[in-house]
Scaffold this motif. Sequence first.
Motif, mmCIF file in Angstrom:
data_model
loop_
_atom_site.group_PDB
_atom_site.id
_atom_site.type_symbol
_atom_site.label_atom_id
_atom_site.label_comp_id
_atom_site.label_asym_id
_atom_site.label_seq_id
_atom_site.Cartn_x
_atom_site.Cartn_y
_atom_site.Cartn_z
ATOM 1 N N SER A 142 10.605 1.488 1.732
ATOM 2 C CA SER A 142 9.718 1.481 2.904
ATOM 3 C C SER A 142 9.682 0.123 3.603
ATOM 4 N N ARG A 143 10.093 -0.928 2.921
ATOM 5 C CA ARG A 143 10.205 -2.274 3.481
ATOM 6 C C ARG A 143 8.947 -2.712 4.252
ATOM 7 N N PRO A 144 7.800 -2.698 3.596
ATOM 8 C CA PRO A 144 6.574 -3.132 4.281
ATOM 9 C C PRO A 144 6.538 -4.648 4.423
ATOM 10 N N GLU A 145 5.621 -5.127 5.239
ATOM 11 C CA GLU A 145 5.384 -6.564 5.340
ATOM 12 C C GLU A 145 4.210 -6.973 4.462
ATOM 13 N N ALA A 146 3.383 -6.001 4.073
ATOM 14 C CA ALA A 146 2.244 -6.241 3.188
ATOM 15 C C ALA A 146 1.919 -4.934 2.467
ATOM 16 N N ILE A 147 1.262 -5.084 1.321
ATOM 17 C CA ILE A 147 0.929 -3.908 0.509
ATOM 18 C C ILE A 147 -0.540 -3.971 0.113
ATOM 19 N N VAL A 148 -1.198 -2.830 0.233
ATOM 20 C CA VAL A 148 -2.511 -2.628 -0.373
ATOM 21 C C VAL A 148 -2.242 -1.670 -1.521
ATOM 22 N N ALA A 149 -2.436 -2.160 -2.758
ATOM 23 C CA ALA A 149 -2.092 -1.383 -3.939
ATOM 24 C C ALA A 149 -3.318 -1.086 -4.775
ATOM 25 N N VAL A 150 -3.398 0.137 -5.247
ATOM 26 C CA VAL A 150 -4.462 0.580 -6.144
ATOM 27 C C VAL A 150 -3.806 0.951 -7.463
ATOM 28 N N ALA A 151 -4.343 0.445 -8.558
ATOM 29 C CA ALA A 151 -3.799 0.775 -9.879
ATOM 30 C C ALA A 151 -4.715 0.170 -10.938
ATOM 31 N N CYS A 152 -4.360 0.410 -12.193
ATOM 32 C CA CYS A 152 -5.059 -0.254 -13.295
ATOM 33 C C CYS A 152 -4.606 -1.715 -13.338
ATOM 34 N N GLU A 153 -5.333 -2.540 -14.037
ATOM 35 C CA GLU A 153 -5.035 -3.971 -14.073
ATOM 36 C C GLU A 153 -3.620 -4.259 -14.562
ATOM 37 N N ARG A 154 -3.171 -3.537 -15.562
ATOM 38 C CA ARG A 154 -1.833 -3.773 -16.110
ATOM 39 C C ARG A 154 -0.756 -3.525 -15.062
#
Length: 174
Positions: A116-128
């Motif tokens: 997708s080649r983004p310029e920024a990411i908002v990521a949701v996940a567990c801490e690991r």
Amino acid sequence: MFYNALRGLVLKVLYPFLMFLGAFFKKRKEGFQRFVISLNNRLIRKQKFRTRKILLLLPHCLQIDKCTIRLTHNIYNCERCGRCEIRDLIGIADENGLDLFVATGGTLARKIVLESRPEAIVAVACERDLSSGIVDTFPMPVMGISNERPFGPCFNTRVDLEKVKEAIRFFSGN
């Protein structure tokens, strides 16, 4: 530039050191990961990075276990029943013109980022997963949001939608 270099030190030096310590202090490992995510987010905020090409990357465990449709191939197959937060996250992505994907793990998440080649990411996940993903994608700016796990790991997790919206607003400059 200074904050990006500092972020590099945090992610490439401090993080591996803390994970080494976490091998000996297992009860503190998640706290170390949470600290690195928080520090990363603060350093990104100092850079005042702005873009419209944002990827919203979600874990598959946000989807309720009773759902018969698997969203990892296409999140837009969601029936939007409202039993989980996927419907709301699709709405947020659509309102902001974001790329939106669900990943089942780190390998698929890295593939999505490459394609997708983004310029920024908002990521949701567990801490690991979040901390290792932030390290793997450096120097790309990633705002990490830890998911909530009221039923344990990888099962019917939740996310604070306001934190997601705020991270998107930060990157988009709104």
